[in-house]
Scaffold this motif. Structure first.
Motif, PDB file in Angstrom:
ATOM      1  N   GLY A 192       0.760  -1.110  -0.073  1.00 28.49           N
ATOM      2  CA  GLY A 192      -0.284  -0.151  -0.118  1.00 28.49           C
ATOM      3  C   GLY A 192       0.909   1.210  -0.113  1.00 28.49           C
ATOM      4  N   ALA A 193       1.416   1.678   1.317  1.00 34.30           N
ATOM      5  CA  ALA A 193       2.099   2.584   1.286  1.00 34.30           C
ATOM      6  C   ALA A 193       3.501   2.755   0.548  1.00 34.30           C
ATOM      7  N   LEU A 221      -3.823  -3.775   5.304  1.00 33.34           N
ATOM      8  CA  LEU A 221      -4.244  -3.166   4.091  1.00 33.34           C
ATOM      9  C   LEU A 221      -4.867  -1.770   4.229  1.00 33.34           C
ATOM     10  N   SER A 222      -5.696  -1.826   5.190  1.00 27.40           N
ATOM     11  CA  SER A 222      -6.392  -0.479   5.228  1.00 27.40           C
ATOM     12  C   SER A 222      -5.485   0.688   5.883  1.00 27.40           C
ATOM     13  N   LEU A 223      -4.674   0.192   6.925  1.00 26.15           N
ATOM     14  CA  LEU A 223      -3.748   1.086   7.512  1.00 26.15           C
ATOM     15  C   LEU A 223      -2.648   1.588   6.460  1.00 26.15           C
ATOM     16  N   SER A 224      -2.278   0.492   5.591  1.00 26.40           N
ATOM     17  CA  SER A 224      -1.283   0.810   4.684  1.00 26.40           C
ATOM     18  C   SER A 224      -1.740   1.772   3.385  1.00 26.40           C
ATOM     19  N   LYS A 226      -9.836  10.612  -1.171  1.00 16.73           N
ATOM     20  CA  LYS A 226      -9.352  11.502   0.102  1.00 16.73           C
ATOM     21  C   LYS A 226      -8.204  10.509   0.772  1.00 16.73           C
ATOM     22  N   VAL A 227      -8.624   9.283   0.763  1.00 14.67           N
ATOM     23  CA  VAL A 227      -7.734   8.368   1.449  1.00 14.67           C
ATOM     24  C   VAL A 227      -6.542   7.944   0.754  1.00 14.67           C
TER      25      VAL A 227
END
Length: 401
Positions: free
Chosen positions: A213-214, A305-308, A397-398
């Protein structure tokens, strides 16, 4: 979805750092760490048992026979106290400054005629904050004299052997354990296995999750992926499956590695014990243990994955993920507490219910009907987290905050 999954897996396999944490760490480093800890602990315990201890005796004149017995014990070096060292504070100081490992004070009422002497209380001055075997060594000698004096006292009182046993132990509790060997061993180690498995799944998924992700945000490849003719749902699911696979494989490789190393390094009774215990579990229960991990790995993968996705950078993602270790530890520790059983509210608390179910499967006391409720509730929670992850990925926006 499968195209994204294939792409992410290939990138994962090309990353040497990720492969090290997923494969080399479980196969080599973890067994070395655990093995080294066990080895050095056993060495320290052995050294404490065999180390020569220097000691002094206060009140030798009251028990010359006992003093003579102390002198015959190996690894005990009797020394004389400095002149004028007789108060309690001076004795404590002599031990604290390292002049003696321990000092034993024999009371004035010491006598073989114990029915008239009253209770004999020995004082042992030692530093009990350190690893030592002072008390166990002295107890062996004093217990021998105690038993001898008891027999002599009973003989003087005219008691036969049966009366002596009755007087010493008028009431005895005889324990009849109805648990089989598997249940006894499972009760001891069953609470630790989910603790290890959950942490391995989480740790194995954290590194690829932060990169998928990040990491893609930092490299600028996420925009390219979003421009491809693949729906965002498929992109998320492909990434989710990659993270879940990494977590599951990491846990599986570590468990298999530790099991193989345990058999290789064990000898004699240990091999027999391990093989007998493993043989008693059965393939069905082993399969159910790993099946119960599927929704757990899915929960971890969706959250990671949501945090990343939310994080701006790889470093920020790691900062968000690290506290999850403590979130996972607490419910698993609760499941290991004696008295907590797979009943009532505990059967519905996420993570705790699965940990308790794994413990029961290992013990062989599982009510298999409960698995439907536990597995079903875990799947529902995992599904909700995956759905949130998909929703989260669709928010501009995320993605581009």
């Amino acid at each position: 979805m499968w195209l994204v999954f294939k792409k992410e897996i290939l990138e994962l396999l090309r990353d040497r750092k990720t492969l090290f944490f997923m494969v080399a760490l479980p196969i080599v480093v973890f067994p070395l760490l655990f093995g080294g800890a066990i080895y050095f602990t056993s060495q320290a315990m052995s050294e404490a048992q065999t180390k020569t201890l220097s000691y002094a005796i206060v009140g030798k004149q009251f028990a010359p026979d006992l003093v003579s017995e102390f002198k015959t014990v190996e690894n005990l070096d009797l020394k004389e106290l400095p002149v004028g060292t007789d108060t309690e504070e001076q004795l404590k100081a002599a031990v604290k400054n390292g002049s003696f490992d321990f000092i034993i004070a024999i009371p004035e009422n010491y006598s073989a005629n114990i029915e008239n002497s009253g209770q004999i209380v020995f004082k042992i001055y030692l530093n009990d904050a350190e690893l030592n075997s002072v008390q166990s060594r002295l107890s062996q000698i004093i217990d021998t004299f105690e038993m001898q004096y008891q027999r002599e006292a009973f003989a003087r009182l005219g008691m036969d052997e049966t009366q002596q046993k009755t007087l010493l132990d008028p009431m005895i509790i005889e324990k009849v354990n109805v648990a089989d060997e598997r249940e006894k061993v499972g009760a001891m180690i069953g609470g630790m296995i989910p603790y290890i498995l959950f942490l391995l799944c989480l740790q194995g998924a954290m590194l690829p999750a932060a990169d998928i992700g990040a990491g893609e945000k930092e490299r600028g490849t996420l925009e390219t992926l979003l421009l491809s003719p693949i729906s965002r749902t498929d992109i998320v699911m492909g990434k989710f499956l990659t993270i879940a696979t990494a977590g599951g494989v990491s846990a599986l490789v570590t468990v298999l590695s530790m099991a193989i190393w345990s058999v290789i390094l064990s000898q004699g009774m240990a091999i027999s014990f391990v093989s007998n215990f493993m043989a008693s579990i059965g393939l069905l229960d082993v399969a159910l243990v790993f099946l119960m991990l599927v929704p757990i790995v899915s929960m971890f993968a969706a959250i990671l994955l949501s945090l990343s996705i939310y994080a701006r950078s790889y470093k920020e993602a790691q900062g968000y993920m690290t506290p999850l270790v403590f979130v996972v530890i607490v419910p698993v520790i609760i499941a290991a507490v004696p008295g907590i059983e797979l009943k009532g509210i505990w059967a519905w608390i996420p993570l705790t219910n699965v940990a308790l179910a794994i413990k029961e499967l290992i013990k062989g006391t599982m009510d298999y009907l409960q698995l439907f409720a536990i597995f079903g509730s875990s799947v529902i929670i995992a599904g909700a987290l995956i759905a949130f992850c998909v929703y989260w990925f669709k928010q501009e926006k995320v993605l581009f905050r």
